[in-house]
Scaffold this motif. Structure first.
Motif, PDB file in Angstrom:
ATOM      1  N   THR A   1      -2.328  -7.072   5.304  1.00 59.51           N
ATOM      2  CA  THR A   1      -2.414  -6.383   4.023  1.00 59.51           C
ATOM      3  C   THR A   1      -3.695  -5.551   3.963  1.00 59.51           C
ATOM      4  O   THR A   1      -4.682  -5.860   4.624  1.00 59.51           O
ATOM      5  CB  THR A   1      -2.401  -7.373   2.843  1.00 59.51           C
ATOM      6  OG1 THR A   1      -3.467  -8.319   2.999  1.00 59.51           O
ATOM      7  CG2 THR A   1      -1.072  -8.093   2.742  1.00 59.51           C
ATOM      8  N   ILE A   2      -3.626  -4.491   3.163  1.00 56.11           N
ATOM      9  CA  ILE A   2      -4.793  -3.649   2.937  1.00 56.11           C
ATOM     10  C   ILE A   2      -5.025  -3.517   1.434  1.00 56.11           C
ATOM     11  O   ILE A   2      -4.091  -3.656   0.642  1.00 56.11           O
ATOM     12  CB  ILE A   2      -4.642  -2.254   3.593  1.00 56.11           C
ATOM     13  CG1 ILE A   2      -3.372  -1.556   3.124  1.00 56.11           C
ATOM     14  CG2 ILE A   2      -4.673  -2.367   5.107  1.00 56.11           C
ATOM     15  CD1 ILE A   2      -3.220  -0.127   3.648  1.00 56.11           C
TER      16      ILE A   2
ATOM     17  N   ARG B   1       0.559  -3.436   5.240  1.00 58.06           N
ATOM     18  CA  ARG B   1       0.402  -2.278   6.129  1.00 58.06           C
ATOM     19  C   ARG B   1       1.677  -2.019   6.949  1.00 58.06           C
ATOM     20  O   ARG B   1       1.986  -0.881   7.285  1.00 58.06           O
ATOM     21  CB  ARG B   1      -0.769  -2.523   7.075  1.00 58.06           C
ATOM     22  CG  ARG B   1      -1.056  -1.389   8.019  1.00 58.06           C
ATOM     23  CD  ARG B   1      -2.073  -1.774   9.075  1.00 58.06           C
ATOM     24  NE  ARG B   1      -3.349  -2.157   8.535  1.00 58.06           N
ATOM     25  CZ  ARG B   1      -4.408  -1.349   8.440  1.00 58.06           C
ATOM     26  NH1 ARG B   1      -4.313  -0.113   8.845  1.00 58.06           N
ATOM     27  NH2 ARG B   1      -5.542  -1.795   7.952  1.00 58.06           N
ATOM     28  N   ARG B   2       2.426  -3.073   7.257  1.00 56.70           N
ATOM     29  CA  ARG B   2       3.592  -2.932   8.128  1.00 56.70           C
ATOM     30  C   ARG B   2       4.737  -2.175   7.465  1.00 56.70           C
ATOM     31  O   ARG B   2       5.431  -1.404   8.122  1.00 56.70           O
ATOM     32  CB  ARG B   2       4.087  -4.303   8.584  1.00 56.70           C
ATOM     33  CG  ARG B   2       3.070  -5.055   9.431  1.00 56.70           C
ATOM     34  CD  ARG B   2       3.453  -6.493   9.580  1.00 56.70           C
ATOM     35  NE  ARG B   2       3.348  -7.159   8.280  1.00 56.70           N
ATOM     36  CZ  ARG B   2       3.324  -8.468   8.098  1.00 56.70           C
ATOM     37  NH1 ARG B   2       3.428  -9.265   9.129  1.00 56.70           N
ATOM     38  NH2 ARG B   2       3.204  -8.984   6.888  1.00 56.70           N
ATOM     39  N   ASP B   3       4.960  -2.412   6.179  1.00 56.42           N
ATOM     40  CA  ASP B   3       6.122  -1.785   5.532  1.00 56.42           C
ATOM     41  C   ASP B   3       5.813  -1.073   4.223  1.00 56.42           C
ATOM     42  O   ASP B   3       6.703  -0.510   3.598  1.00 56.42           O
ATOM     43  CB  ASP B   3       7.225  -2.824   5.311  1.00 56.42           C
ATOM     44  CG  ASP B   3       6.805  -3.955   4.383  1.00 56.42           C
ATOM     45  OD1 ASP B   3       5.718  -3.902   3.792  1.00 56.42           O
ATOM     46  OD2 ASP B   3       7.595  -4.912   4.257  1.00 56.42           O
TER      47      ASP B   3
ATOM     48  N   LEU C   1      -2.245   6.394  -3.616  1.00 53.72           N
ATOM     49  CA  LEU C   1      -1.196   6.783  -2.671  1.00 53.72           C
ATOM     50  C   LEU C   1      -1.753   7.712  -1.589  1.00 53.72           C
ATOM     51  O   LEU C   1      -1.436   7.551  -0.401  1.00 53.72           O
ATOM     52  CB  LEU C   1      -0.039   7.449  -3.409  1.00 53.72           C
ATOM     53  CG  LEU C   1       1.127   7.944  -2.558  1.00 53.72           C
ATOM     54  CD1 LEU C   1       1.744   6.816  -1.737  1.00 53.72           C
ATOM     55  CD2 LEU C   1       2.165   8.616  -3.437  1.00 53.72           C
ATOM     56  N   LYS C   2      -2.591   8.651  -1.966  1.00 53.83           N
ATOM     57  CA  LYS C   2      -3.218   9.546  -0.982  1.00 53.83           C
ATOM     58  C   LYS C   2      -4.054   8.748   0.015  1.00 53.83           C
ATOM     59  O   LYS C   2      -4.030   9.011   1.217  1.00 53.83           O
ATOM     60  CB  LYS C   2      -4.105  10.577  -1.681  1.00 53.83           C
ATOM     61  CG  LYS C   2      -3.346  11.668  -2.368  1.00 53.83           C
ATOM     62  CD  LYS C   2      -4.310  12.621  -3.058  1.00 53.83           C
ATOM     63  CE  LYS C   2      -3.555  13.544  -3.995  1.00 53.83           C
ATOM     64  NZ  LYS C   2      -4.458  14.373  -4.798  1.00 53.83           N
ATOM     65  N   LYS C   3      -4.782   7.758  -0.487  1.00 56.36           N
ATOM     66  CA  LYS C   3      -5.593   6.918   0.400  1.00 56.36           C
ATOM     67  C   LYS C   3      -4.696   6.126   1.350  1.00 56.36           C
ATOM     68  O   LYS C   3      -4.987   6.013   2.543  1.00 56.36           O
ATOM     69  CB  LYS C   3      -6.480   5.985  -0.418  1.00 56.36           C
ATOM     70  CG  LYS C   3      -7.575   6.719  -1.162  1.00 56.36           C
ATOM     71  CD  LYS C   3      -8.359   5.785  -2.050  1.00 56.36           C
ATOM     72  CE  LYS C   3      -9.388   6.567  -2.885  1.00 56.36           C
ATOM     73  NZ  LYS C   3     -10.076   5.698  -3.833  1.00 56.36           N
TER      74      LYS C   3
ATOM     75  N   ALA D   1      -3.416   8.389   4.059  1.00 61.02           N
ATOM     76  CA  ALA D   1      -4.474   8.702   5.030  1.00 61.02           C
ATOM     77  C   ALA D   1      -4.700   7.523   5.976  1.00 61.02           C
ATOM     78  O   ALA D   1      -4.859   7.703   7.189  1.00 61.02           O
ATOM     79  CB  ALA D   1      -5.764   9.070   4.309  1.00 61.02           C
ATOM     80  N   ILE D   2      -4.698   6.313   5.432  1.00 53.41           N
ATOM     81  CA  ILE D   2      -4.912   5.110   6.244  1.00 53.41           C
ATOM     82  C   ILE D   2      -3.771   4.930   7.235  1.00 53.41           C
ATOM     83  O   ILE D   2      -4.011   4.667   8.416  1.00 53.41           O
ATOM     84  CB  ILE D   2      -5.050   3.864   5.339  1.00 53.41           C
ATOM     85  CG1 ILE D   2      -6.354   3.932   4.563  1.00 53.41           C
ATOM     86  CG2 ILE D   2      -4.946   2.578   6.149  1.00 53.41           C
ATOM     87  CD1 ILE D   2      -6.427   2.960   3.385  1.00 53.41           C
ATOM     88  N   THR D   3      -2.548   5.074   6.784  1.00 52.17           N
ATOM     89  CA  THR D   3      -1.406   4.862   7.675  1.00 52.17           C
ATOM     90  C   THR D   3      -1.270   5.989   8.700  1.00 52.17           C
ATOM     91  O   THR D   3      -0.797   5.760   9.796  1.00 52.17           O
ATOM     92  CB  THR D   3      -0.088   4.691   6.891  1.00 52.17           C
ATOM     93  OG1 THR D   3       0.112   5.818   6.038  1.00 52.17           O
ATOM     94  CG2 THR D   3      -0.116   3.418   6.064  1.00 52.17           C
ATOM     95  N   ALA D   4      -1.716   7.193   8.359  1.00 55.56           N
ATOM     96  CA  ALA D   4      -1.684   8.294   9.316  1.00 55.56           C
ATOM     97  C   ALA D   4      -2.653   8.026  10.472  1.00 55.56           C
ATOM     98  O   ALA D   4      -2.372   8.377  11.617  1.00 55.56           O
ATOM     99  CB  ALA D   4      -2.036   9.608   8.638  1.00 55.56           C
TER     100      ALA D   4
END
Length: 106
Positions: free
Chosen positions: A6-7, A36-38, A95-97, A100-103
């Motif tokens: 989790t993040i 983070r996974r889904d 959501l933007k953050k 960015a994290i998942t990208a």
């Protein structure tokens, strides 16, 4: 309490000057715990002055995917507190953050 995958992400926004949240916190904050996974929202909290508000906000977010485009619609159709616009902006900021994290992890 939260799994390793989790993040924690926050979003913030200005709320109106006469809003009790502004008087207490100076800004509106929305905090999300996301898998983070889904992208599933596991937990949420917000700057609120009434516990009922936090429970209601949880009912809007928990169990949904953070990228679910209907979340903003649900906020505008269900949440009529004085910080409605601030909640939308704070969610969009979070959501933007998240994006960015998942990208970065791809």
């Amino acid at each position: 309490m939260y799994e390793k995958e989790t993040i924690f992400i926050t979003g913030d926004a200005k709320s109106s000057q006469n809003n009790p949240i502004t008087m207490k916190f100076s800004q509106y904050f929305l905090a999300l715990v996301v898998d983070r996974r889904d992208g599933k929202i596991i937990d949420v909290d917000c700057s609120a002055t009434v516990d009922l508000t936090i429970r209601f906000v949880k009912s809007i977010f928990i169990g949904r995917h953070v990228d679910d485009s209907s979340i903003v619609e649900d906020i505008t159709n269900r949440y009529f507190g004085s910080s409605q616009k601030a909640m939308v902006v704070a969610f969009q900021d979070a959501l933007k953050k998240y994006q960015a994290i998942t990208a970065l992890s791809k």
